[in-house]
Design an enzyme around this catalytic site. Structure first.
Site, PDB file in Angstrom:
ATOM      1  N   ASP A  52       7.385 -45.381  73.609  1.00 54.55           N
ATOM      2  CA  ASP A  52       6.932 -46.193  74.743  1.00 54.55           C
ATOM      3  C   ASP A  52       7.161 -45.355  76.002  1.00 54.55           C
ATOM      4  OD1 ASP A  52       6.116 -48.351  76.327  1.00 54.55           O
ATOM      5  OD2 ASP A  52       8.037 -49.395  76.215  1.00 54.55           O
ATOM      6  N   ARG A  78      -2.764 -57.681  68.599  1.00 53.87           N
ATOM      7  CA  ARG A  78      -2.152 -58.569  69.587  1.00 53.87           C
ATOM      8  C   ARG A  78      -2.885 -59.909  69.584  1.00 53.87           C
ATOM      9  NH1 ARG A  78       0.680 -56.687  73.930  1.00 53.87           N
ATOM     10  NH2 ARG A  78       1.121 -58.910  74.172  1.00 53.87           N
ATOM     11  N   HIS A 125       9.870 -57.856  74.016  1.00 56.83           N
ATOM     12  CA  HIS A 125       8.416 -58.024  73.993  1.00 56.83           C
ATOM     13  C   HIS A 125       8.024 -58.538  72.598  1.00 56.83           C
ATOM     14  CE1 HIS A 125       4.390 -57.707  75.187  1.00 56.83           C
ATOM     15  NE2 HIS A 125       4.226 -56.407  75.307  1.00 56.83           N
ATOM     16  N   GLN A 185       4.376 -58.319  71.128  1.00 58.55           N
ATOM     17  CA  GLN A 185       3.980 -56.957  70.763  1.00 58.55           C
ATOM     18  C   GLN A 185       4.564 -56.572  69.405  1.00 58.55           C
ATOM     19  OE1 GLN A 185       2.053 -54.562  72.703  1.00 58.55           O
ATOM     20  NE2 GLN A 185       2.043 -53.653  70.667  1.00 58.55           N
ATOM     21  N   ARG A 214       5.167 -63.629  81.579  1.00 57.98           N
ATOM     22  CA  ARG A 214       5.582 -62.218  81.640  1.00 57.98           C
ATOM     23  C   ARG A 214       6.349 -62.046  82.940  1.00 57.98           C
ATOM     24  NH1 ARG A 214       2.194 -56.704  80.653  1.00 57.98           N
ATOM     25  NH2 ARG A 214       2.763 -57.350  78.557  1.00 57.98           N
ATOM     26  N   CYS A 261       2.637 -49.313  72.082  1.00 59.51           N
ATOM     27  CA  CYS A 261       2.199 -50.621  72.606  1.00 59.51           C
ATOM     28  C   CYS A 261       1.115 -50.481  73.662  1.00 59.51           C
ATOM     29  CB  CYS A 261       3.402 -51.388  73.150  1.00 59.51           C
ATOM     30  SG  CYS A 261       4.204 -50.615  74.567  1.00 59.51           S
TER      31      CYS A 261
HETATM   32  N1  NVA Z   1       8.065 -50.891  78.263  1.00 57.55           N
HETATM   33  C1  NVA Z   1       6.798 -51.167  78.870  1.00 57.55           C
HETATM   34  C2  NVA Z   1       5.922 -51.945  77.953  1.00 57.55           C
HETATM   35  C3  NVA Z   1       4.568 -52.256  78.499  1.00 57.55           C
HETATM   36  C4  NVA Z   1       3.748 -53.089  77.573  1.00 57.55           C
HETATM   37  C5  NVA Z   1       7.030 -51.923  80.170  1.00 57.55           C
HETATM   38  O1  NVA Z   1       7.868 -52.819  80.195  1.00 57.55           O
HETATM   39  O2  NVA Z   1       6.373 -51.594  81.169  1.00 57.55           O
HETATM   40  N1   CP Z   2       1.196 -53.670  75.379  1.00 60.38           N
HETATM   41  C1   CP Z   2       1.046 -54.563  76.387  1.00 60.38           C
HETATM   42  O1   CP Z   2       1.763 -55.553  76.497  1.00 60.38           O
HETATM   43  O2   CP Z   2       0.010 -54.264  77.217  1.00 60.38           O
HETATM   44  P1   CP Z   2      -0.312 -54.929  78.620  1.00 60.38           P
HETATM   45  O3   CP Z   2       0.801 -54.538  79.561  1.00 60.38           O
HETATM   46  O4   CP Z   2      -1.623 -54.345  79.020  1.00 60.38           O
HETATM   47  O5   CP Z   2      -0.361 -56.412  78.459  1.00 60.38           O
END
Ligand code: NVA
Ligand code: CP
Length: 301
Positions: free
Chosen positions: A220, A288, A129, A132, A102, A260
């Site tokens: 989101d 997930r 993502h 997800q 990540r 998500c």
């Molecule tokens: N768009 C959000 C998704 C988190 C799972 C982010 O990138 O923070």
């Molecule tokens: N939806 C998601 O990826 O959650 P986290 O940021 O908690 O991993």
């Protein structure tokens, strides 16, 4: 399938195969059937951003499959001090059987795959993502019994979620309409891909236009991880881009809602809509685990 770098790389057949395996693994887990498909394998989990769901579901999933997860915070790794990704990839390839990462730039994930020799799984970048989206598609199919022919609507930022949902929806036969403010459109690579699908893809300025007759409404956060400094500016830009009961009234009466998580109640979604659809949203969070187990099996075994 060796890597999961982005939805754009997957064929429709590969997506459906993952969803079918995820359904099977979910069923087996619920019925106490063990499936140690990754016994003896180690998956490194590199996190350059925070996580609750991704970290826990990968760690638990790997354990359930008989393998070993290894949490690697970039704060404690040399990559966090500037060691090049090309070198990290070649070193970790000699210890591990796969890496989930990540991070911020999609290029870093692609470079890990390019320079390393083990499977790489994208656990979120600024661009996409995919883990997800596979869980979202799994959940939609679970609740609606199908994907093809359904209409998805995404309200909000043209970010990692919107980018990957557009690709995932179109590849599985859904249509998708999105609504975003000017300057917050999805990535051009995704828009180019969507062009091939004609009127199955629609981009609108107002949430109302995008949500008409939707089977699934998704949103989101307005400010994603790494955009905390823009939070105030974004709060203004996204005013009105909220999934609330007035908006939901324009979708199909049995429309489901996906998020998500984490959610910011009162911003992109209201408390009442969130709670009315909590069963679907938390099933999505659970999925997930199952979807990622399927991805790990496909990539690592
Ligand atoms: N768009 C959000 C998704 C988190 C799972 C982010 O990138 O923070
Ligand atoms: N939806 C998601 O990826 O959650 P986290 O940021 O908690 O991993």
């Amino acid at each position: 399938m060796k890597n999961l770098l982005k939805m754009l790389d997957l064929s429709t057949g590969e997506i459906i195969d993952i969803l079918n395996l995820a359904d099977q693994l979910k069923y087996e887990q619920k019925h106490g059937i063990a499936h140690k498909l990754l016994a003896g394998k180690t998956l490194g989990l590199i996190f350059e951003k925070a996580s609750t769901r991704t970290r826990v579901s990968f760690e638990v999933g790997m354990y359930q499959l008989g393998g070993q997860p290894l949490f690697l915070s970039s704060r404690d790794m040399q990559i966090g001090r500037g060691e090049p990704v090309q070198d990290t990839a070649r070193v970790l390839s000699r210890y591990l059987d796969g890496i989930m990462i990540r991070t911020f730039e999609q290029k870093e994930v692609e470079d890990l795959a390019k320079y390393g020799s083990i499977p790489i799984i994208n656990g979120l970048t600024d661009f996409c993502h995919p883990c997800q989206i596979l869980a979202d598609l799994m959940t939609i199919r679970e609740f609606k019994g199908k994907l093809s022919g359904l209409k998805m609507s995404f309200i909000g930022d043209g970010n990692n979620m919107m980018n990957s949902l557009i690709v995932g929806a179109l590849k599985t036969g859904m249509s998708i309409s999105v609504a975003c403010p000017e300057g917050y459109e999805p990535d051009t690579q995704v828009l180019d891909f969507a062009k091939e699908y004609g009127d199955k893809f629609g981009m609108f300025r107002t949430p109302k236009e995008a949500v008409v007759d939707a089977d699934v409404v998704i949103t989101d956060v307005w400010a994603s991880m790494g955009q905390e400094g823009e939070a105030e500016k974004r709060r203004k830009a996204f005013e009105g881009y909220q999934v609330n009961s007035e908006l939901m009234a324009l979708a199909k009466p049995d429309a489901m809602v996906q998020h998500c998580l984490p959610a910011h109640r009162g911003e992109e979604i209201t408390e009442d809509v969130f709670e009315a659809h909590a069963a679907e949203i938390f099933e999505e969070a659970e999925n997930r685990l199952h979807a990622q187990k399927a991805v790990m099996v496909k990539c690592l075994s």
